[in-house]
Design an enzyme around this catalytic site. Structure first.
Site, PDB file in Angstrom:
ATOM      1  N   CYS C 104       0.989  -1.243  -0.014  1.00 34.58           N
ATOM      2  CA  CYS C 104       0.077   0.013   0.079  1.00 34.58           C
ATOM      3  C   CYS C 104       0.990   1.013   0.108  1.00 34.58           C
ATOM      4  O   CYS C 104       1.519   1.554   1.084  1.00 34.58           O
ATOM      5  CB  CYS C 104      -0.944   0.038   1.281  1.00 34.58           C
ATOM      6  SG  CYS C 104      -2.011   1.592   1.461  1.00 34.58           S
ATOM      7  N   CYS C 107      -0.915   4.285   2.339  1.00 37.84           N
ATOM      8  CA  CYS C 107      -0.881   4.285   3.917  1.00 37.84           C
ATOM      9  C   CYS C 107      -0.482   2.889   4.049  1.00 37.84           C
ATOM     10  O   CYS C 107       0.896   2.588   4.120  1.00 37.84           O
ATOM     11  CB  CYS C 107      -2.226   4.642   4.052  1.00 37.84           C
ATOM     12  SG  CYS C 107      -3.748   3.845   3.476  1.00 37.84           S
ATOM     13  N   SER C 108      -1.271   1.951   4.535  1.00 36.01           N
ATOM     14  CA  SER C 108      -0.973   0.840   5.204  1.00 36.01           C
ATOM     15  C   SER C 108      -1.941  -0.202   4.894  1.00 36.01           C
ATOM     16  O   SER C 108      -2.014  -1.024   5.997  1.00 36.01           O
ATOM     17  CB  SER C 108      -0.393   1.077   6.745  1.00 36.01           C
ATOM     18  OG  SER C 108      -1.615   1.645   7.441  1.00 36.01           O
ATOM     19  N   CYS C 109      -2.829  -0.199   4.093  1.00 33.26           N
ATOM     20  CA  CYS C 109      -3.617  -1.183   3.790  1.00 33.26           C
ATOM     21  C   CYS C 109      -3.406  -2.473   3.966  1.00 33.26           C
ATOM     22  O   CYS C 109      -2.517  -2.714   2.971  1.00 33.26           O
ATOM     23  CB  CYS C 109      -4.661  -0.722   2.497  1.00 33.26           C
ATOM     24  SG  CYS C 109      -5.326   0.856   2.694  1.00 33.26           S
TER      25      CYS C 109
END
Lengths: 117, 103, 200
Positions: C104, C107-109
């Site tokens: 991702c 962000c940090s999906c």
């Protein structure tokens, strides 16, 4: 405003909060379509990464209808639209002698892409 | 926004450095941040797009020099203040009170 | 920091979250028992063992594998895994000559119901910046070296789809039970930054 209580945690964790919408919206693109990503530079929220703007790809699959984050983040409506997995080659994204066989797949909302001429 | 969070293709970010047998949380405060985030998110105080944008708005230098759960902490503080659930003055007062108790 | 400074808020995250939590509790906006339940859920109940069970089932049950690749969300829910950050799942299959890797960049999906909360490196700038532009270099850093003729597919989860890699079943595992197979499946193999070694 609801307060999340302990007995609601398991339900929240296992159900979640999908951004998929159960609405009928006509897709603007079909699998196999050649598309070009819009070169937009909004000062607000967007999920369109810079590295793919202006690049050409091919629609690989249609994920269905989702909330549009660019408007929803600013309380300007959900603007339901299709999201597609679009395939790009490293050569298209990074130029030079980057691979033409490998792929980077990115999810694109209808409002991020135009037909490639 | 063309923020520093949009990292794809950037150079100079250093080695990846995976941690062997990494725990889910590294500190008690990370547990608290995670829980307060899920509780306020699950309570309907804000949605995921507001969540992400609040982190994007935190400023490039601040974003790169703080950890993931510090991003979340900044996000919850920001959105709970912006929605009017709490005020910055109330939060500052609570922080000052706790700092005094701890000193 | 000056001891009697009242205007500058403390930057210590431990103090800040304590203040935030106590203020929200005082106002009745959060519930203390719910906080404990949330921590217990994500520290003890959700993790990569869930994803490993999905992978092992797909290895032993061809019909399940077909359902998993056709409608991952429903097939994963068959095993009891669903919910926050896994509402809309896609499973991508590694094959001889084809390797998938998930990132991702924005962000940090990450697919929480099947993999749990993401490791620090997945959320940090080095991986997020280079996985899309230099996946072979990134895989080298994880000790995975792919032959030059292996095709790499990188999946940037910038939208609300969450991706899980179905790794290749290693050779020499024919007689193994589903549980034994699940025990071999690593978190990184389901992100695409690892491959599963054949048993010795």
């Amino acid at each position: 405003m609801a307060v999340l209580t302990a007995d609601m945690v398991a339900g929240l964790a296992s159900t979640g909060a999908s951004c998929r919408l159960d609405e009928t919206v006509a897709p603007k693109f079909s699998v196999g379509d050649h598309v070009v990503v819009r070169n937009i530079n909004p000062t607000g929220h967007t999920r369109l990464p810079r590295y793919v703007r202006g690049k050409r790809g091919i629609v690989d699959r249609d994920h269905g209808v989702f909330i549009f984050p660019d408007t929803n983040a600013h309380s300007e409506g959900e603007k339901p639209q299709h999201v597609y997995s679009v395939r790009f080659t490293p050569r298209e994204l990074w130029g030079g002698d980057a691979s033409e066989r490998d792929s980077v797949y990115i999810d694109m909302w209808d409002d991020y892409i135009d037909p490639a001429s | 926004m063309n923020g520093v969070h949009d990292l794809g293709g950037m150079h100079g970010m250093g080695p990846i450095d995976p941690e062997a047998n990494e725990p889910v949380f590294h500190n008690e405060w990370e547990r608290r941040v995670f829980a307060v985030t899920i509780a306020t998110f699950g309570g309907g105080n804000y949605h995921v797009d507001q969540f992400r944008h609040a982190i994007e708005r935190m400023g490039a230098a601040n974003y790169l020099s703080t950890s993931y759960y510090e991003h979340w902490l900044h996000m919850v503080e920001t959105l709970m203040i912006e929605t009017g659930a709490i005020s910055r003055d109330e939060l500052n007062a609570e922080q000052t009170k706790l700092a005094k108790e701890a000193s | 920091m000056a001891k009697h400074e009242h205007t500058a808020p403390p930057s210590d995250p431990a103090l800040r979250v304590k203040a935030l939590e106590s203020l929200l509790l005082e106002k009745g906006l959060i519930d203390a028992k719910a906080l404990d339940e949330i921590i217990d859920t994500y520290e003890n109940k959700v993790g990569p063992r869930n994803g490993a069970a999905v992978v092992a089932r797909a290895w032993v049950d061809a019909d399940y594998k077909k359902r998993l690749l056709d409608d991952a969300t429903a097939a994963i829910a068959e095993l009891g895994f669903s919910g926050v950050q896994g509402e809309d799942m896609v499973v991508v299959e590694n094959l001889p000559g084809l390797h998938n890797i998930v990132v991702c960049t924005l962000c940090s999906c990450y697919p929480w119901p099947t993999l749990g909360l993401p490791p620090v490196w997945y959320k940090a700038a080095p991986y997020r910046s280079r996985a899309v532009s230099d996946p072979r270099g990134v895989l080298d850093e994880f000790g995975v070296s792919l032959a030059d003729d292996v095709e790499i597919r990188v999946w940037d989860s910038n939208a609300e789809l969450r991706y899980l890699v179905l790794p290749e079943r290693p050779d020499g595992t024919d007689g193994m039970s589903e549980d034994e197979l699940a025990a071999m499946v690593t978190r990184d193999s389901m992100i695409g930054t690892g491959v599963i070694q054949a048993p010795k």
